[in-house]
Write a protein that holds these residues in place. Structure first.
Motif, mmCIF file in Angstrom:
data_model
loop_
_atom_site.group_PDB
_atom_site.id
_atom_site.type_symbol
_atom_site.label_atom_id
_atom_site.label_comp_id
_atom_site.label_asym_id
_atom_site.label_seq_id
_atom_site.Cartn_x
_atom_site.Cartn_y
_atom_site.Cartn_z
ATOM 1 N N LYS A 1 31.175 60.821 22.219
ATOM 2 C CA LYS A 1 29.750 60.982 22.477
ATOM 3 C C LYS A 1 29.366 60.357 23.834
ATOM 4 O O LYS A 1 29.907 59.327 24.229
ATOM 5 C CB LYS A 1 28.999 60.264 21.335
ATOM 6 C CG LYS A 1 27.520 60.506 21.307
ATOM 7 C CD LYS A 1 26.912 59.653 20.180
ATOM 8 C CE LYS A 1 25.477 59.322 20.498
ATOM 9 N NZ LYS A 1 24.925 58.329 19.589
ATOM 10 N N GLU A 2 28.455 61.001 24.510
ATOM 11 C CA GLU A 2 27.989 60.412 25.768
ATOM 12 C C GLU A 2 26.952 59.341 25.477
ATOM 13 O O GLU A 2 26.308 59.349 24.440
ATOM 14 C CB GLU A 2 27.381 61.503 26.661
ATOM 15 C CG GLU A 2 28.449 62.285 27.397
ATOM 16 C CD GLU A 2 27.847 63.317 28.333
ATOM 17 O OE1 GLU A 2 26.792 63.027 28.930
ATOM 18 O OE2 GLU A 2 28.447 64.397 28.435
ATOM 19 N N ASN A 3 26.823 58.399 26.408
ATOM 20 C CA ASN A 3 25.893 57.274 26.256
ATOM 21 C C ASN A 3 26.073 56.531 24.928
ATOM 22 O O ASN A 3 25.102 56.189 24.263
ATOM 23 C CB ASN A 3 24.426 57.729 26.349
ATOM 24 C CG ASN A 3 24.158 58.391 27.670
ATOM 25 O OD1 ASN A 3 24.671 57.962 28.705
ATOM 26 N ND2 ASN A 3 23.364 59.461 27.636
ATOM 27 N N GLU B 1 36.352 44.703 28.065
ATOM 28 C CA GLU B 1 37.207 45.269 29.116
ATOM 29 C C GLU B 1 37.882 46.553 28.650
ATOM 30 O O GLU B 1 37.879 47.567 29.362
ATOM 31 C CB GLU B 1 38.300 44.269 29.503
ATOM 32 C CG GLU B 1 37.912 43.320 30.624
ATOM 33 C CD GLU B 1 39.026 42.327 30.918
ATOM 34 O OE1 GLU B 1 40.199 42.764 30.979
ATOM 35 O OE2 GLU B 1 38.726 41.125 31.043
ATOM 36 N N SER B 2 38.460 46.488 27.463
ATOM 37 C CA SER B 2 39.166 47.658 26.933
ATOM 38 C C SER B 2 38.216 48.822 26.723
ATOM 39 O O SER B 2 38.549 49.978 27.015
ATOM 40 C CB SER B 2 39.846 47.318 25.612
ATOM 41 O OG SER B 2 40.825 46.347 25.805
ATOM 42 N N ALA B 3 37.020 48.532 26.217
ATOM 43 C CA ALA B 3 36.045 49.584 25.958
ATOM 44 C C ALA B 3 35.596 50.235 27.269
ATOM 45 O O ALA B 3 35.495 51.459 27.373
ATOM 46 C CB ALA B 3 34.847 49.013 25.204
ATOM 47 N N LYS C 1 33.732 54.100 31.083
ATOM 48 C CA LYS C 1 33.009 53.102 31.873
ATOM 49 C C LYS C 1 31.504 53.174 31.633
ATOM 50 O O LYS C 1 30.776 52.239 31.939
ATOM 51 C CB LYS C 1 33.336 53.225 33.367
ATOM 52 C CG LYS C 1 32.948 54.553 34.028
ATOM 53 C CD LYS C 1 33.304 54.485 35.505
ATOM 54 C CE LYS C 1 33.149 55.784 36.265
ATOM 55 N NZ LYS C 1 32.204 56.777 35.830
ATOM 56 N N ASP C 2 31.003 54.281 31.045
ATOM 57 C CA ASP C 2 29.568 54.410 30.792
ATOM 58 C C ASP C 2 29.142 53.846 29.433
ATOM 59 O O ASP C 2 27.971 53.886 29.074
ATOM 60 C CB ASP C 2 29.160 55.890 30.863
ATOM 61 C CG ASP C 2 29.406 56.443 32.265
ATOM 62 O OD1 ASP C 2 29.233 55.649 33.235
ATOM 63 O OD2 ASP C 2 29.789 57.617 32.373
ATOM 64 N N ILE C 3 30.131 53.403 28.717
ATOM 65 C CA ILE C 3 29.796 52.937 27.352
ATOM 66 C C ILE C 3 28.863 51.729 27.420
ATOM 67 O O ILE C 3 28.995 50.876 28.302
ATOM 68 C CB ILE C 3 31.104 52.623 26.573
ATOM 69 C CG1 ILE C 3 30.859 52.681 25.059
ATOM 70 C CG2 ILE C 3 31.653 51.242 26.933
ATOM 71 C CD1 ILE C 3 32.133 52.818 24.275
#
Lengths: 550, 134
Positions: B2-4, B22-24, B29-31
């Protein structure tokens, strides 16, 4: 031819007259009944002839008399005895009659008889003697009476005392036994720290046993027992309790020397007709009370320790594991992020850090597993051991492939067990078989089962004789070990091989033994150095119903 | 994925929190990641109607003041939150814990890995999967 003078004839007539008058006297005596018998000396041996006369009725009476009756001459010759007496002696009547009484009396009592017989010649006398006939001794009471002046004889009445003597002896025996019983009772009271009392409800009389006095710190029978007096010994805080009746209660007393003791009183009312009484025992239960209290305290302590242990397990699982995990996370980060910058030596050191923390982690997990097994309240369920084994073998797929191992499986039973624990058990045993394989030899592991014969169950001290057992064996062709170590290997942290050669924490087999024990089973090993080992796991087919879930 | 996407992590261990973030971020990178350093803070943020509702919640078990287990219970009681999949993210490897928390509504029980790359793989699996709450 011989001539007879008139003088001769006259004297012969005189002689005949005398004999005639004697004969006449005898006939008169017989007629009047004053003669019973004649004693005629025949070849120096007296022979007695009795007469039947008018007093026949008395004779019958005497004959049927329930006691012995005899008629004795001054010399002690028996000229008459009734059948009771001869039966008493166990001799034929005709043999008794004509005997001397002295010959029928024991040596020990003959002299006494003699004295009394002499006395009886003048009047009468009574005594006890012992008759002796046919090797039989009969204690008797005799009553001697002179029959003079009518008759020159002595009458003797004999009362058999055998039964009386026998009863007397029995009473003596009983008294003796009673004395012994009393001694035993007193001893038992002392040993059991028990005192007893009897309370007669009709007379109000109260009696204490000696030991009850001692228990109160007094000398036996030191005071006259009474309820009021007893109450003075009761601990002030416990007086209330004693108002309840009838009793089985525990309370404190303060003995004469000020010692506080716990007494347990048990009473019983006996309501026999005309004998209503209460019997009771007081037991000094002070040591019991103290022990129970100590035990209670120890139990609380133990609970605390167990709780601490649980807490420790929890700490070990999280707090100890946590920093360890961090070491591993950061060393692997170090290795990945700075891979290019690291020298071979540095990488080697990082590997060592990793290996050590891995081992530490294993150790912590194993200790934790071990403590969990000890505290398990897990329920048992029907478990197919074939399935558990298959699952276990799947876990080792890779290692089996790597080592080129072959596994032979027999048919295993379905038993009531804790699946997770059996899984752990099989995992450790299969893992060991693969781990301790001989270098250059492909491991062969054979797993089979058999029903354990009842005599083998009986011989094994750790098995429950009420249950049926299956024995599952894990046989390998690995490095084995010397048979002398076959028990030691099940101790926690016990290792036979160096950490460098074979990794491990030394907990695996201890855990196996715990699991088997948890299932009321056992585990043992047979091995030879360098020649394989076999582990035998014995598990019952069933568990007690309350521990099993469906 | 899912976005955002917004994920929420409550962990009192800063290192673990940072590694997780970091892992997420590496994964996406937009999470959007919301962090809380203990159970109390976690519940305050989650109950705040002004803060965005997360798509997934990750809870450490052993946290000061309010532990993960209590947080889970509260989340399941809140109408606004109860539908959000909750993951237990902990050092514990206790199977009993796992079973118990499953019964209380946690969708999954993740043992914290020893290797940071594992976190990445776990997150990628978790965040891509459809976690049915029925």
């Amino acid at each position: 031819m011989e001539t007879t003078t008139s003088e001769d004839l006259l004297s012969e007539i005189e002689g005949l007259k005398l004999r005639l008058s004697e004969a006449q006297e005898a006939i008169d005596a017989i007629k009047t009944g004053s003669v019973d018998a004649f004693a005629i000396r025949n070849d120096g041996k007296p022979e007695v002839f009795t007469l039947q006369s008018l007093d026949y009725a008395y004779r019958v009476l005497i004959e049927k008399f329930g006691e012995g009756a005899l008629n004795l001459t001054r010399d002690g010759l028996i000229i008459y005895c009734n059948s009771y007496f001869s039966t008493l002696l166990g001799m034929p009547n005709e043999k008794v009659t004509g005997s001397y009484i002295f010959d029928l009396i024991t040596d020990e009592t003959r002299e006494r008889f003699q004295e009394h017989f002499v006395l009886a010649l003048q009047g009468s006398s009574k005594t006890e003697i012992t008759l002796s006939a046919n090797n039989k001794k009969i204690p008797v009471y005799i009553s001697l009476t002179s029959l003079q002046p009518q008759l020159a004889t002595v009458g003797m009445i004999v009362t058999d005392l055998s039964e009386k003597k026998h009863n007397e002896q029995r009473i003596i025996d009983y008294q003796h036994r009673l004395q012994i019983q009393n001694k035993i009772f007193n001893l038992a009271e002392e040993i059991a720290s028990t005192g007893s009392y009897e309370w007669n409800l009709q007379t109000g009389e109260l009696a204490y046993s000696d030991n009850l006095f001692r228990m109160l710190g007094c000398l036996p029978q030191e005071f006259v027992p009474s309820t009021e007096k007893y109450l003075t010994f009761i601990h002030p805080d416990d007086k209330e309790q004693l108002n309840k009746t009838p009793l089985q209660l525990t309370y404190r007393i303060i003995s004469k020397n000020g010692e506080v003791k716990y007494f347990r009183t048990t009473e019983k009312e006996i309501d026999d007709p005309g004998r209503r009484m209460i019997i009771g025992t007081n037991q000094d239960v002070t040591p019991d009370i103290i022990n129970t209290e100590t035990l209670r305290k120890k139990n609380i302590e133990l609970e605390h320790v167990n709780k601490s242990l649980d807490q420790f397990a929890s700490i070990a699982s999280h707090d100890l594991q946590e920093p360890l995990r961090k070491i591993r996370v950061f060393t692997s980060l170090l290795k990945h992020r700075f891979d290019a910058d690291l020298s071979v030596d540095t990488r080697g050191l990082i590997d060592k850090i990793n290996a050590s923390s891995e081992r530490m982690s294993l150790l912590i997990n194993d200790v934790l597993n071990f403590s969990r097994i000890c505290h398990a309240e897990n329920m048992f369920m029907r478990t197919d051991l074939n399935q558990i084994l298959d699952n276990t073998l799947t876990d080792f797929d890779l290692l089996i492939l790597e080592k080129g191992a072959s596994v032979r499986k027999g048919n295993l039973p379905v038993i009531e067990a804790i699946p997770l624990q059996i899984n752990q058990l099989f995992y450790n045993l299969v893992g060991n078989a693969l781990k301790f394989s001989k270098a250059g030899t492909a491991p062969v592991l054979t797993i089979s089962s058999r029903m354990l014969p009842s005599e083998e169950i009986e011989n094994a001290s750790n098995l429950n004789g009420q249950l049926s057992y299956s024995e599952i064996s894990f046989e390998d062709n690995g490095i084995g070990f010397e048979q002398q170590f076959s028990e030691q290997i099940f101790s926690i942290f016990e290792r036979l091989n160096s950490q460098q050669q074979y990794s491990g924490t030394g907990i695996g087999l201890a855990l196996c033994q715990k699991i088997a024990g948890q299932h009321q089973g056992g585990i043992r090993a047979e091995a030879q150095e360098n020649n394989g080992s076999t582990f035998y796991v014995r598990l019952p087919l069933t568990q007690s119903a309350d521990r099993v879930v469906n | 994925m899912k976005e955002n996407m917004t994920i929420f992590i409550a962990d009192d261990d800063e290192d673990d929190r940072n590694l997780f973030v970091e892992s997420a971020k590496e994964l996406n990178k937009d999470i959007n990641i919301i962090t809380a350093s203990d159970g109390q803070e976690a519940m305050r943020i989650l109950k705040d109607e002004h803060s965005p509702l997360p798509d997934y919640i990750f809870l450490d078990l052993r946290m000061p003041r309010i532990n993960g287990r209590q947080c889970l219970a509260e989340i399941k009681k809140e109408e606004r939150l109860s539908h959000i999949p909750v993951f237990i993210y902990t050092t514990s490897r206790d199977v009993n814990d796992s079973i118990d928390l499953g019964k209380r509504g946690a969708v999954h029980f993740i043992s914290k890995p020893d290797n940071p790359t594992e976190i990445y793989y776990i997150l990628s699996t978790v965040l891509d999967a459809k976690w049915d709450q029925s």
